[in-house]
Design an enzyme around this catalytic site. Sequence first.
Site, PDB file in Angstrom:
ATOM      1  N   ASP A   9      -8.303  18.090 -15.968  1.00  0.00           N
ATOM      2  CA  ASP A   9      -8.473  16.692 -16.350  1.00  0.00           C
ATOM      3  C   ASP A   9      -8.018  16.570 -17.801  1.00  0.00           C
ATOM      4  OD1 ASP A   9      -9.351  14.190 -17.191  1.00  0.00           O
ATOM      5  OD2 ASP A   9     -11.198  14.261 -16.032  1.00  0.00           O
ATOM      6  N   ARG A  29       0.834  -1.204   0.000  1.00  0.00           N
ATOM      7  CA  ARG A  29       0.000   0.000   0.000  1.00  0.00           C
ATOM      8  C   ARG A  29       0.866   1.251   0.000  1.00  0.00           C
ATOM      9  NH1 ARG A  29      -1.509   1.958   4.637  1.00  0.00           N
ATOM     10  NH2 ARG A  29      -1.709  -0.104   5.573  1.00  0.00           N
ATOM     11  N   TYR A  52     -16.760  15.287 -17.054  1.00  0.00           N
ATOM     12  CA  TYR A  52     -17.212  13.902 -16.929  1.00  0.00           C
ATOM     13  C   TYR A  52     -18.251  13.810 -15.812  1.00  0.00           C
ATOM     14  CZ  TYR A  52     -16.979   9.052 -15.316  1.00  0.00           C
ATOM     15  OH  TYR A  52     -17.295   7.792 -14.885  1.00  0.00           O
ATOM     16  N   LYS A  77      -8.134   5.074 -19.956  1.00  0.00           N
ATOM     17  CA  LYS A  77      -8.454   5.504 -21.304  1.00  0.00           C
ATOM     18  C   LYS A  77      -7.215   5.447 -22.217  1.00  0.00           C
ATOM     19  CE  LYS A  77     -12.565   6.373 -19.543  1.00  0.00           C
ATOM     20  NZ  LYS A  77     -12.404   6.396 -18.093  1.00  0.00           N
TER      21      LYS A  77
END
Length: 385
Positions: free
Chosen positions: A176, A51, A104, A201
């Site tokens: 973004d 982590r 988005y 993406k």
Amino acid sequence: MPEPLDFSTRAIHVGQEFDPTTGSVIPPIYQTSTFVQDGIGGFRNGYEYARGGNPTRTTLETLIANLEGGAHGFSFASGLAGEDTLLRAILRPGDHVVMGNDVYGGTHRLVNRVFVPWGVHLDSVEMTDLDAVRAAMTPATKVLWLETPSNPLMKISDIAALVEIGHAAGVLVVVDNTFASPYLQNPLAFGADVVTHSTTKYLGGHSDVLGGAVVINDDELAEKVGFLQFAVGPVSGPMDAWLTVRGIKTLAVRVERHSSNAQAIAEALVGHAAVGRVFYPGLPDHPGHELAARQMRGFGGMISLALTGGAAVARKFAESTELFQLAESLGGVESLIGYPSEMTHASVKGTSLEVPDNIVRLSVGIEGVDDLVGDVLAALDRATA
């Protein structure tokens, strides 16, 4: 090796030294949850527990920071996990966020449904209207959030101008950059404070991995984001990180093909009787064409269409293509088609971000361009028959 300047060379080599033990050209996937210590507290190269850090994730974070021209890169389990962590690092109850009115839907949902109930205030503004953005600023504003090109109406926002407005008000500017990718646009170079990505993406590029990234120059903010990444744990796993690095190696050649295919499709659809408007910044009559030509290296692989027949024709068209597959997401090598009103942006129906129901979005892949053009034109014929 001195750092090469060319984007493609950096995408293939930065953070990806060959394995010194075996000579393997591709660094191994460190598929491990923990790391042996050389005595209590003696961490090898800083690695203790997955982590907190993993060499495969480090490779991705180093690479994506380099490609965006940033000092600090962070990799997350999804784009929204990265956005959530970033906003937690910045915002407190009573703070104010100014967000583009064509972002988005998931980003708007995150702020509106998670942060607003926590006491954060949100205003959605037309980012191409600089006066409206200035007017939206208040003493409580902490974040100016924009996408360019925007999702799904392909609006182009002036990053440098918005940075000037934001910084004059003492506000962090977040861009973004998912639709453009680092190959076409680098917002930090225009003064933005933070860049976010859904690495699912274009960066991953093969529709086989979920992920997100945040790139920051400010050391203090990076320390806060890094702490939350460790303390909350929304990290990308090693296999996901490796797949994303694998995808990035071919980002430049893929985006070139995405862009050229999209340009051809957009031009083929201009003036079509079934198409009222083609939203693509590569078209000379697009309102943001000249701005996109200045701040981007190409116009990308995303197109949206407004169909003259309304919702019924738009839905039938979205369900009539053969090569363009009906699915959410974008940026993969295969072409996808979506109906934002009921798919990617269903969560913003009834808000100022509601997408008109005659809009269809195309994620143009890298297939043969004549095949793609033919598929779209044939589907329009079926939808309007």
